[in-house]
Design a protein around this motif. Sequence first.
Motif, PDB file in Angstrom:
ATOM      1  N   ASP A 169       0.822  -1.207   0.000  1.00  0.00           N
ATOM      2  CA  ASP A 169       0.000   0.000   0.000  1.00  0.00           C
ATOM      3  C   ASP A 169       0.857   1.258   0.000  1.00  0.00           C
ATOM      4  O   ASP A 169       0.520   2.258  -0.644  1.00  0.00           O
ATOM      5  N   LEU A 170       1.967   1.215   0.724  1.00  0.00           N
ATOM      6  CA  LEU A 170       2.812   2.404   0.866  1.00  0.00           C
ATOM      7  C   LEU A 170       3.767   2.593  -0.297  1.00  0.00           C
ATOM      8  O   LEU A 170       4.003   3.715  -0.754  1.00  0.00           O
ATOM      9  N   TYR A 171       4.368   1.475  -0.770  1.00  0.00           N
ATOM     10  CA  TYR A 171       5.461   1.570  -1.727  1.00  0.00           C
ATOM     11  C   TYR A 171       5.212   0.841  -3.033  1.00  0.00           C
ATOM     12  O   TYR A 171       6.067   0.860  -3.911  1.00  0.00           O
ATOM     13  N   GLY A 172       4.076   0.177  -3.132  1.00  0.00           N
ATOM     14  CA  GLY A 172       3.771  -0.540  -4.354  1.00  0.00           C
ATOM     15  C   GLY A 172       4.048  -2.033  -4.269  1.00  0.00           C
ATOM     16  O   GLY A 172       4.831  -2.496  -3.430  1.00  0.00           O
ATOM     17  N   ALA A 173       3.408  -2.769  -5.149  1.00  0.00           N
ATOM     18  CA  ALA A 173       3.479  -4.226  -5.107  1.00  0.00           C
ATOM     19  C   ALA A 173       4.883  -4.752  -5.380  1.00  0.00           C
ATOM     20  O   ALA A 173       5.279  -5.787  -4.835  1.00  0.00           O
ATOM     21  N   VAL A 174       5.649  -4.047  -6.226  1.00  0.00           N
ATOM     22  CA  VAL A 174       6.984  -4.554  -6.573  1.00  0.00           C
ATOM     23  C   VAL A 174       7.881  -4.612  -5.344  1.00  0.00           C
ATOM     24  O   VAL A 174       8.596  -5.601  -5.123  1.00  0.00           O
ATOM     25  N   VAL A 175       7.862  -3.561  -4.529  1.00  0.00           N
ATOM     26  CA  VAL A 175       8.681  -3.554  -3.313  1.00  0.00           C
ATOM     27  C   VAL A 175       8.254  -4.685  -2.383  1.00  0.00           C
ATOM     28  O   VAL A 175       9.087  -5.420  -1.836  1.00  0.00           O
ATOM     29  N   ALA A 176       6.942  -4.846  -2.198  1.00  0.00           N
ATOM     30  CA  ALA A 176       6.447  -5.918  -1.335  1.00  0.00           C
ATOM     31  C   ALA A 176       6.833  -7.294  -1.881  1.00  0.00           C
ATOM     32  O   ALA A 176       7.211  -8.192  -1.120  1.00  0.00           O
ATOM     33  N   GLN A 177       6.768  -7.466  -3.186  1.00  0.00           N
ATOM     34  CA  GLN A 177       7.123  -8.749  -3.785  1.00  0.00           C
ATOM     35  C   GLN A 177       8.610  -9.032  -3.645  1.00  0.00           C
ATOM     36  O   GLN A 177       9.009 -10.193  -3.445  1.00  0.00           O
ATOM     37  N   GLN A 178       9.438  -8.013  -3.732  1.00  0.00           N
ATOM     38  CA  GLN A 178      10.872  -8.216  -3.531  1.00  0.00           C
ATOM     39  C   GLN A 178      11.154  -8.693  -2.112  1.00  0.00           C
ATOM     40  O   GLN A 178      11.993  -9.587  -1.900  1.00  0.00           O
ATOM     41  N   ILE A 179      10.464  -8.098  -1.137  1.00  0.00           N
ATOM     42  CA  ILE A 179      10.645  -8.525   0.254  1.00  0.00           C
ATOM     43  C   ILE A 179      10.149  -9.955   0.436  1.00  0.00           C
ATOM     44  O   ILE A 179      10.796 -10.782   1.092  1.00  0.00           O
ATOM     45  N   GLN A 180       9.007 -10.269  -0.150  1.00  0.00           N
ATOM     46  CA  GLN A 180       8.476 -11.629  -0.049  1.00  0.00           C
ATOM     47  C   GLN A 180       9.456 -12.644  -0.630  1.00  0.00           C
ATOM     48  O   GLN A 180       9.655 -13.725  -0.058  1.00  0.00           O
ATOM     49  N   LEU A 181      10.084 -12.284  -1.741  1.00  0.00           N
ATOM     50  CA  LEU A 181      11.061 -13.182  -2.356  1.00  0.00           C
ATOM     51  C   LEU A 181      12.305 -13.313  -1.496  1.00  0.00           C
ATOM     52  O   LEU A 181      12.838 -14.422  -1.321  1.00  0.00           O
ATOM     53  N   GLN A 182      12.784 -12.202  -0.926  1.00  0.00           N
ATOM     54  CA  GLN A 182      13.938 -12.262  -0.027  1.00  0.00           C
ATOM     55  C   GLN A 182      13.676 -13.231   1.123  1.00  0.00           C
ATOM     56  O   GLN A 182      14.556 -13.992   1.533  1.00  0.00           O
TER      57      GLN A 182
END
Length: 234
Positions: A169-182
């Motif tokens: 919500d704050l930074y966009g789905a790409v940032v969240a997906q990168q964290i999920q992958l990490q």
Amino acid sequence: MSDLLPISIGLLLFPNLTQLDLTGPFEVFARTPGAQVHLIWKTLAPVTSDRGLTMLPTATFADCPPLDIICVPGGPGQIALMDDRQTLDFLSQVAERAQLITSVCTGSLLLGAAGLLQGYQATSHWSSLDQLALLGAQPVQQRVVRDRNRITGAGVTSGIDFALTVVADLYGAVVAQQIQLQMEYDPEPPFTSGSPRSASAQLLQQARSSSASFIAARREATLRAAAHLAQPAP
């Protein structure tokens, strides 16, 4: 990702909390570029979870910096805080300035006791979800529920889903997906028994029976908090 605006996130760290309610979101938030994550309690003394994990607060109620997000985890220790005015007043004060007011598990009952969920949809651990209605909230049986600037996660492991939702919500789905992958957050549970919707009737009944006295004690605390909310302001 280096251009992301800094954000201040506070997680309430209280005695006898369920540590994964806190550490799941912490892992996500701590991986968010620009995020400053604070573990907040009344003092800086070590705090022990309901299962024996000891953690250190990084800020107190008195010296807590301004927060963009406040997150309240749950656990057995939540019951004692339902009429702890120091804690509830702190949450109310922080909420006046925070961009997002959030919780995981039965932390939503603490938000409710502080008067912060009246008229909002919210979720909690399945065993106590119905108690939200006593505090003026509308219970919703979903893993993550957003209503305006309130975001609540269901029980325990839902905190990871909740935190990824906040980051998206704050930074966009790409940032969240990168964290999920990490984090390699790609759950494949060995059993389909992780919620009342998937567990067998026998397993659910056993779980309800084993926790009945504890849930009754939690309900009594919720009823006291609801009565306090119903009192006219001085």
